[in-house]
Design an enzyme around this catalytic site. Sequence first.
Site, PDB file in Angstrom:
ATOM      1  CG  PHE A 105       3.501  -6.492   8.357  1.00  0.00           C
ATOM      2  CD1 PHE A 105       4.492  -6.317   9.314  1.00  0.00           C
ATOM      3  CD2 PHE A 105       2.180  -6.521   8.778  1.00  0.00           C
ATOM      4  CE1 PHE A 105       4.183  -6.185  10.652  1.00  0.00           C
ATOM      5  CE2 PHE A 105       1.851  -6.397  10.120  1.00  0.00           C
ATOM      6  CZ  PHE A 105       2.857  -6.223  11.065  1.00  0.00           C
ATOM      7  CG  HIS A 106       5.047  -3.980   0.441  1.00  0.00           C
ATOM      8  ND1 HIS A 106       6.214  -3.777  -0.254  1.00  0.00           N
ATOM      9  CD2 HIS A 106       4.138  -4.431  -0.464  1.00  0.00           C
ATOM     10  CE1 HIS A 106       6.018  -4.087  -1.529  1.00  0.00           C
ATOM     11  NE2 HIS A 106       4.763  -4.488  -1.686  1.00  0.00           N
ATOM     12  CD  GLU A 141       3.997   0.543  -7.600  1.00  0.00           C
ATOM     13  OE1 GLU A 141       3.585  -0.505  -7.065  1.00  0.00           O
ATOM     14  OE2 GLU A 141       3.315   1.563  -7.678  1.00  0.00           O
ATOM     15  CG  ASN A 143      -0.740   3.684  -7.849  1.00  0.00           C
ATOM     16  OD1 ASN A 143       0.418   3.769  -8.239  1.00  0.00           O
ATOM     17  ND2 ASN A 143      -1.177   2.671  -7.118  1.00  0.00           N
ATOM     18  CD  GLU A 144      -0.856  -0.853  -9.107  1.00  0.00           C
ATOM     19  OE1 GLU A 144      -1.684  -1.019  -8.198  1.00  0.00           O
ATOM     20  OE2 GLU A 144       0.243  -1.433  -9.145  1.00  0.00           O
ATOM     21  CD  GLU A 193       0.692  -0.605   0.375  1.00  0.00           C
ATOM     22  OE1 GLU A 193       1.312   0.470   0.308  1.00  0.00           O
ATOM     23  OE2 GLU A 193       0.226  -1.197  -0.606  1.00  0.00           O
ATOM     24  NE  ARG A 234      -3.883   1.294  -2.714  1.00  0.00           N
ATOM     25  CZ  ARG A 234      -2.639   0.950  -3.018  1.00  0.00           C
ATOM     26  NH1 ARG A 234      -1.738   1.874  -3.225  1.00  0.00           N
ATOM     27  NH2 ARG A 234      -2.286  -0.311  -3.107  1.00  0.00           N
TER      28      ARG A 234
END
Length: 684
Positions: free
Chosen positions: A360-361, A310, A153-154, A358, A115
Site C-alpha cells: 500500500f506504499h 528516498e 539500508n538505513e 509495502e 527484514r
Amino acid sequence: MASPDRWPEIRGIAYGGDYTPEQWPREVWREDVALMRVAGVNLVSVGIFTWALLETREGVFDFAWLDELLDLLHENGIAVDLGTPTASPPAWFFAEHPDARVVTRDGVTMGFGARGMASHSSPAYHAAIVRIASALAERYGSHPAVVMWHVHNEYGVPVGEDYSDHSVRAFRVWLREKYVSLEALNTAWGTTFWGQHYGEWDHIGAPAAAPSVVNPAQRLDFARFTDHQLRACFRAERDAIRAHAPQPVTTNFMANQSWTTDLWAWAGEVDIVSDDHYLWAADPEGEIGLAIAADLSRSVGGGKPWILMEHSTSAVNWQPRNVAKRPGELARNSLSHLARGADAILFFQWRASRSGAEKFHSAMIPHAGTSSRVWREVVELGAALGRLDEVRGARVAADVAILWDFESFWAQDLEWRPSVELSHAERIRTFYERLWRDGITVDFALPGHDLSSYKLVIAPAQYLLSADDAAKLTRYVEAGGTLVVSFFSAIVDENDAVHPGGFVAPLREALGVVVEEFLPLREGARHAVRWDGSTSATLVADAWQEDLVLDGADVLATHVDGPGARKAAVTRHAHGTGHGWYISTRLDAAGLRTVMSDVYADAGLSPSGLPDGLELVVRRGDGADYAIAINHRDDDVPLAVSGVELLSAQDVDGELVVPAGGVAVVRTPLPHSGGGGSAKSGNP
Ligand code: GAL
C-alpha cells in the site's frame, strides 16, 4: 583504493528511485526502462533486498539476473546505484547461524520473515557481509552502469541495539578499550549508586531490562557502542567494495527520523551523504520537518555532495493514517530538498509492489499505472529537474546554527528525567520553525564545531554538554557571537553526571545566570510571561519554569504566575563583545517570535519579510545564485527577484509571482558578476 569523495558519473541532477525488478517478470523490465526514459529517470538503486537471490547458499552465487538487468539499464542510459543486500540476510544464513539473531532489550530473540540485519557483533554476519560485498564489487566494479554503491539500508532501523551474547562480549571489549581500568569505568558510571560496583569485566552486561531503571551512564555507553558497531559493519562493507571498485560509496541515513546513529560520525565515513525522508502525515506542516532533515543532511556532510535517496510520491504505508500527497506536493517536497542542497531526487520506489508488507506504499508507477495523477506528476518533475543541471553543486550558506547532538539526545531520552515534557525534538522543531517562518536558513552543528562564521547559535536542547564544549561556546560569545540557550541545557557531562554548581553552570560566564531548582509544571498548566524587551507583551508558556539566579544578566521577561512567579524567565547577558540569551520556559512558536526579534537585532539578522508558507532558499553556484521558491500557500505570492526562471525559461524583471502550491527556480547573476540581475528576496 582511496576514497573518491566525488559526485558519481551522472548527468545533472539525478532522478529516479529504488528499483525492485526482482519482483517482476522480464516483460515488465522492458516496460520499466522505456517508462524510465519517458520520466527522465537517470539513476536507480537496485539489489538492496536481494541477498537470497544473489547468494542462494553460503558461498554459492547467482549473478545472471543482475548481469542482465545492469546491461539492460546501461543500454538505456540509466545509471545504477548498486546496493549491497545486507539489511536482509537470507533464511539460510539464520538457519546456519541462529546465534546471529538480534535479541531485544526484553530478551526476545528476533525471528525471520521480515527484514532487519543480524547481530552487528556476530562474527558470522561480519564474514557474510564482507563475502557478498566483495563478490558484488569484484563482479560489477567495472560495469559501466554502476556509478555508485549503496551499502546496506538505513543502519539502526528497524533494529539497532542488540542484547545477544555476541553483543555483550563485544561491549566488554569496547569498554576495556575506552576505560582501560575497571576503576575508571566504575568512576565514570558512578557505580557506588545502588551498589553496582564491578570487580570483574566479565560481570558487566548489556543494559538489559532490569527490575528498575538501569544505570544511565551504562545505557549511554551502550548507545555509543551500538553506533560504533553498526559503523564497523558499514566500514567492513565499504572497504570490501573499495578494494575492487572505484565508484563512490554511500549508505542511506534517516536524518531527523531515527536517532540510533550519530550522523556526524557517519558522514565522515561515506563519499556522498544520502538521506531518506518521509513526511509525518499527522503533521499538517510536514514541510518544516522535511526542511530540518534536509538541512541536517547537508550539515553533517560538511560540504560533501548529498542526495535525497528516498521519499514518497504520495502516501506511505506504515503510519497510523497514511495521508496521500495532494497535487503539486511531490514537486514542492522535491524542490525543498533541492533548495537545501540535494543534488539527486530519488523515490522509494519505482513500481508499487503487488505483494509483501509495502503493497500500500505509493510509487512512481502506482498500482493504477500510467493513467494516474501521480505518474503525470512524476513525468513533470523529471522534465523540471532536467532543466536544472546547472544548479548541481551550488552551495547553501547559513548565518544561523542550531546545535544538534545525538549523544545528548541519547542521554536525555533515558528514564527518570524531571518532566516527560522535556523533548529535544519538540524544542528543536519549535526554534527551527520560527526561523523557517522568518525565512532564515539554518545549518545544524555540534557544540564543539568551529561556530565563528555564524551570527547566531541556538542551543534548544543541549542537555549533555562537556566542560570543553561549554568553554568553546563561551569563547564564541566572548568573540562577538549571539548564543541562545533554552532550558534543560548544560545539565550533565559526558557520563550523564550533573555538573556541579547549579544547573547550566558550565555556561554561567556566557549567560550570567545559574539555575537553582527546576520548577516543572503539571500537565496542561499554562502560564503568563511578561516580556519587556524592545517591545512589551504578555507571552504564553507551559510545561516548565525555573528558579533562576542572576549573575550579571539583564532580565527581559518575568513569570507572572506559577511556581516561578516574579522570577526571571528570559535573560540577556553581555559577555566579551557578544551576548548570551537564556530562555528558561517553554514558549510556543508565537512567543518565540517576540523574543527572537530582539535576538535577531543582537545578531544582525533580518527576517525575509515573505508571507508565512513561502519557502525561499538560495543556492550559490560559481557564476550565479539560484533562488528556489516553494509556495506552500493557497494563494499566489509575488517575489522581488530578477533573472531567469529556469523551469519556464522566462526572464524575470523585478517581480515573479510564485503560484499557489507552485515552485520556481530563478537564476540571478552574482552581485559582482554584473548582468543586471538581483538575488534580493522579499515582497515587492
Ligand atoms: C524506508 C526504507 C525503504 C522502504 C520505505 C518505505 O525507510 O528504506 O526500503 O521501506 O522506507 O517508506
